[in-house]
Scaffold this motif. Structure first.
Motif, mmCIF file in Angstrom:
data_model
loop_
_atom_site.group_PDB
_atom_site.id
_atom_site.type_symbol
_atom_site.label_atom_id
_atom_site.label_comp_id
_atom_site.label_asym_id
_atom_site.label_seq_id
_atom_site.Cartn_x
_atom_site.Cartn_y
_atom_site.Cartn_z
ATOM 1 N N ARG A 136 -3.692 27.842 -7.245
ATOM 2 C CA ARG A 136 -4.215 28.810 -7.220
ATOM 3 C C ARG A 136 -5.097 29.145 -7.846
ATOM 4 N NH1 ARG A 136 -2.032 32.824 -2.919
ATOM 5 N NH2 ARG A 136 -3.793 34.671 -2.808
ATOM 6 N N PRO A 191 -6.559 35.985 -8.983
ATOM 7 C CA PRO A 191 -7.305 37.275 -8.985
ATOM 8 C C PRO A 191 -7.624 37.865 -9.510
ATOM 9 C CG PRO A 191 -5.138 37.605 -7.414
ATOM 10 C CD PRO A 191 -5.066 36.349 -8.575
ATOM 11 N N ASP A 248 -7.898 41.225 -10.855
ATOM 12 C CA ASP A 248 -7.173 41.867 -11.356
ATOM 13 C C ASP A 248 -5.884 41.430 -12.165
ATOM 14 O OD1 ASP A 248 -8.164 44.421 -9.819
ATOM 15 O OD2 ASP A 248 -6.990 43.746 -8.177
ATOM 16 N N ARG A 286 -1.779 46.005 -7.432
ATOM 17 C CA ARG A 286 -2.688 46.018 -6.229
ATOM 18 C C ARG A 286 -2.083 44.773 -5.225
ATOM 19 N NH1 ARG A 286 -8.638 47.099 -8.224
ATOM 20 N NH2 ARG A 286 -8.891 48.521 -6.533
ATOM 21 N N LYS A 287 -3.186 45.149 -4.361
ATOM 22 C CA LYS A 287 -2.975 44.420 -2.996
ATOM 23 C C LYS A 287 -3.093 42.730 -3.656
ATOM 24 C CE LYS A 287 -4.382 44.041 2.042
ATOM 25 N NZ LYS A 287 -6.155 44.265 2.617
ATOM 26 N N ASP A 288 -4.447 42.485 -3.943
ATOM 27 C CA ASP A 288 -4.541 41.601 -4.521
ATOM 28 C C ASP A 288 -3.744 40.492 -4.708
ATOM 29 O OD1 ASP A 288 -6.929 41.082 -2.332
ATOM 30 O OD2 ASP A 288 -7.755 41.404 -4.702
ATOM 31 N N SER A 289 -3.366 41.524 -6.114
ATOM 32 C CA SER A 289 -1.529 40.602 -6.969
ATOM 33 C C SER A 289 -0.856 40.549 -6.551
ATOM 34 C CB SER A 289 -1.963 41.969 -7.885
ATOM 35 O OG SER A 289 -2.713 42.021 -8.637
ATOM 36 N N ASN A 290 -0.089 41.654 -5.489
ATOM 37 C CA ASN A 290 0.816 41.277 -4.898
ATOM 38 C C ASN A 290 0.611 40.413 -3.185
ATOM 39 O OD1 ASN A 290 2.397 43.729 -6.065
ATOM 40 N ND2 ASN A 290 1.379 44.909 -4.019
ATOM 41 N N SER A 291 -0.257 39.600 -2.871
ATOM 42 C CA SER A 291 -0.496 38.939 -1.677
ATOM 43 C C SER A 291 -0.204 37.400 -3.240
ATOM 44 C CB SER A 291 -1.946 38.494 -1.496
ATOM 45 O OG SER A 291 -1.384 40.046 -0.859
ATOM 46 N N TYR A 292 -0.688 37.385 -4.534
ATOM 47 C CA TYR A 292 -0.733 36.047 -5.300
ATOM 48 C C TYR A 292 0.611 35.386 -5.435
ATOM 49 C CZ TYR A 292 -1.647 33.670 -9.666
ATOM 50 O OH TYR A 292 -2.033 32.816 -10.593
ATOM 51 N N PRO A 334 -4.784 34.571 0.470
ATOM 52 C CA PRO A 334 -5.912 35.769 0.350
ATOM 53 C C PRO A 334 -6.735 36.285 1.425
ATOM 54 C CG PRO A 334 -7.043 34.121 -0.470
ATOM 55 C CD PRO A 334 -5.726 33.504 -0.020
ATOM 56 N N SER A 335 -6.710 37.918 1.269
ATOM 57 C CA SER A 335 -6.892 38.644 2.171
ATOM 58 C C SER A 335 -8.029 38.716 2.659
ATOM 59 C CB SER A 335 -6.544 40.010 1.882
ATOM 60 O OG SER A 335 -7.158 40.763 1.074
#
Length: 203
Positions: free
Chosen positions: A41, A44, A46, A190-196, A202-203
């Protein structure tokens, strides 16, 4: 009009072979199909930017270390004189000449340089794993970055500096390094990094 005999039969496309099903002639089942590995994957933006900032932190660390070693080499005579005035050396308990002390001084500088390169390489390796989504690497880099910031606080107030130009330059590089490290830590969490790092979609 004569015709060729025997006539050549028209070419036929061979029937497509379907994968065998059921047991083979030896009575054993066919192995299941091998699952294809999923592509990695992409990281992101960030996370990619945080990795670039951490590379800058590594470069600034090398610059700071080289400047510090240059400062120490410039004060070689002072270090050698202090070691030669050691009571054990003066009393003859430790047989060392000034040439031996200078040689040990340069050996210590060389060993320090090798250790700095090894630590920098290890730091860059952690950055690589962080960019690949390894949460443990992100945690280690966060701890290292926070430690850098804590060590930089006394530099902001001029504590431990002799006021020389090289010392001021080293302090400036250290402050810049801490600022860049803080930016990398913020981007890594950050949010995208935490999801990664949590392997979430991805949101």
């Amino acid at each position: 009009m004569t015709s060729q005999w025997p006539q050549t039969p028209p070419q036929q496309t061979p029937p497509q072979q379907t994968p065998p099903q059921g047991p083979n002639p030896h009575g054993l089942p066919y192995p299941p199909p091998v699952p294809q590995p999923k592509p990695d994957r992409p990281a992101p933006v960030d996370v990619g930017t945080a990795a670039q900032l951490l590379w800058v932190v590594a470069v600034l660390g090398v610059i700071q270390a080289v400047a510090a070693m240059a400062l120490v080499v410039g004060e070689k005579s002072t270090f050698v004189d202090e070691l030669m005035t050691n009571p054990k050396v003066k009393s003859g308990e430790v047989a060392m000449t000034r040439e031996n002390v200078e040689m040990l001084f340069y050996v210590g500088i060389a060993v320090t340089g090798v250790l700095i390169l090894l630590l920098t390489g290890l730091f860059v390796l952690f950055v690589h794993f962080m960019r690949k989504g390894r949460n443990w690497a992100r945690t280690l880099l966060t701890v290292v970055s926070v430690t850098m910031v804590v060590w930089t606080v006394p530099v902001l107030f001029g504590i431990g500096s002799d006021g020389s130009s090289i010392a001021l330059a080293i302090g400036g590089v250290q402050i810049l390094q801490a600022v860049v490290a803080v930016g990398a830590v913020v981007l890594m969490h950050r949010k995208d990094s935490n999801s990664y790092f949590s392997k979430l979609p991805p949101s």
